[in-house]
Design an enzyme around this catalytic site. Structure first.
Site, short mmCIF file in Angstrom:
data_model
loop_
_atom_site.label_atom_id
_atom_site.label_comp_id
_atom_site.label_asym_id
_atom_site.label_seq_id
_atom_site.Cartn_x
_atom_site.Cartn_y
_atom_site.Cartn_z
N LEU A 171 49.03 26.08 42.84
CA LEU A 171 50.05 26.07 41.77
C LEU A 171 49.47 25.59 40.44
O LEU A 171 50.19 25.12 39.57
CB LEU A 171 51.27 25.22 42.18
N ALA B 88 41.72 32.62 41.94
CA ALA B 88 40.52 32.57 41.10
C ALA B 88 40.88 32.08 39.71
O ALA B 88 42.03 32.18 39.29
CB ALA B 88 39.90 33.97 40.97
N TYR C 44 33.03 34.84 33.85
CA TYR C 44 34.09 35.23 34.77
C TYR C 44 33.67 36.46 35.57
O TYR C 44 33.74 36.50 36.80
CB TYR C 44 35.38 35.51 33.98
N HIS D 253 47.00 37.16 27.58
CA HIS D 253 46.93 38.60 27.85
C HIS D 253 47.70 39.39 26.80
O HIS D 253 48.72 38.95 26.29
CB HIS D 253 47.45 38.89 29.25
N ARG E 126 36.49 38.70 20.38
CA ARG E 126 36.54 37.58 21.34
C ARG E 126 35.29 37.67 22.22
O ARG E 126 35.02 38.73 22.80
CB ARG E 126 37.80 37.72 22.19
#
Ligand code: UD1
Length: 333
Positions: free
Chosen positions: A33, A74, A140, A188, A280
């Site tokens: 969580l 992840a 990532y 996002h 970015r």
């Protein structure tokens, strides 16, 4: 089928979990969580725990008598992976090692892994099929590629059936508008655009308009979570102890940041201000799936191939849940 779903309270994990339950499977989420939301998981289907704790995981696997694992848990923020790689390596690589050890302890031999189109990274030739070169350009993405190899090595050494699913950009919300995307902080594209008409942000910041694409903004393949969920059920049903598979899950349609902005304007019915800022770090120019393999081998067909319909579902969710699942959102504009 009895399935343990790591990260099953997250955006994609919970959509898959709910779909599995709807289809009559006994799926249970295992989630710390940290990013996930307990209210996205149906009552009684959540075990709280951390994948880096092998004992906790093995206990959960025994508790639900799991026959298979879907591994979503992840760290996923590309920007954060550049500034704090240790967190991503610990969670994604350390966490998966712990998961594979727990599966060995409990004798579970079927695994689905949430990999990513980001492993194709700087590959200059979209659309990519599964044989395209993997040239990850963020920590990532490197953790996800390393995990793909870790799973292959465990399968070779210890016997394990697996399917690696390389998702393109997960997006949209459940058709009834009850469940959707809620990251804190949000980073996002579609939710950030929709925060503007909701009055939570002054404008969208577009990260770079000097990419080698027709309008200069990055191109992605936005695939709806309902379509990801149906792909997962097809894939787990086709995975046995001897399976060694990999599939892309994407629509095959690429949309630039500017095109996504325009689709959002159409859905919302008003113009949405934007400002172009610097690129970015870690963003590849263009990632578009060639999904031929999953379509022909598993019979998968996306219900939402069109970005506008995906945005419509997202807008329904964000409009009815402007602060997400519960706690108030922190907004930086
Ligand atoms: C990334 C990963 C993806 C992963 C997902 C999980 C890559 C290539 N993809 O998706 O595998 O599953 O994170 O979090 O690393 N953008 C803006 N302004 C914004 C926000 C985004 O211009 O305020 C642009 C980005 O530069 C990008 C596109 O919108 O080109 C989509 O960004 P985002 O929604 O963050 O997803 P990815 O980074 O593509």
């Amino acid at each position: 089928m009895k399935i343990l779903v790591t990260g099953g309270a997250g955006f994609v994990g919970s959509a898959c979990l709910r779909y599995l339950l709807e289809q009559g499977h006994q799926a249970t989420a295992f989630d710390n969580l940290c990013q996930g939301h307990s209210s996205s998981v149906p009552e009684g289907r959540l075990i709280q725990g951390d994948i880096r704790n092998t004992g906790q995981l093995a206990d959960a696997m025994r508790q639900v008598d799991a026959e298979a694992v879907m591994h979503f848990a992840a760290a996923t923020y590309v920007g954060e992976s550049v500034s704090s790689p240790e967190y991503h390596y610990d969670n994604n690589i350390g966490g998966t090692l712990s998961l594979l050890n727990a599966m060995r302890q409990t004798g579970i031999k079927r695994l689905l892994f949430s990999s990513t189109c980001a492993t194709y990274g700087d590959n200059p030739k979209p659309p990519m099929d599964e044989t395209a070169a993997q040239i990850p350009c963020s920590p990532y993405a490197r953790t996800k590629l390393a995990v793909e190899w870790m799973i292959r090595d465990f399968a070779h050494a210890h016997g394990l059936g697996f399917t690696l699913l390389r998702y393109f950009n997960a997006s949209g919300a459940d058709a009834d508008g009850k469940f959707g995307e809620d990251h804190k902080p949000e980073n996002h594209l579609i939710p950030l655009i929709l925060q503007v008409p909701l009055g939570q942000r002054d404008k969208l910041l577009i990260f770079g308009m000097d990419y080698p694409t027709p309008d200069g903004t990055c191109i992605r393949d936005y695939v709806h979570t309902s379509d990801l969920a149906s792909a997962h059920l097809l894939a787990i049903s086709a995975t046995d102890e001897n399976t060694r598979e990999v599939y892309n899950i994407g629509t095959g349609n690429g949309n630039s940041v500017m095109e996504v902005l325009k689709a959002c304007e159409t859905v919302v019915g008003s113009s949405i201000p934007f400002e172009v800022v610097a690129r970015r770090p870690g963003d590849p120019p263009a990632l578009v799936a060639d999904p031929t393999k999953i379509k022909s081998q598993l019979g998968w067909k996306p219900r939402y191939p069109d970005i506008k319909e995906t945005v419509e579902t997202a807008w329904r969710w964000h409009r009815s849940h402007p602060t997400g699942y519960s706690e108030p959102r922190l907004v930086n504009s």
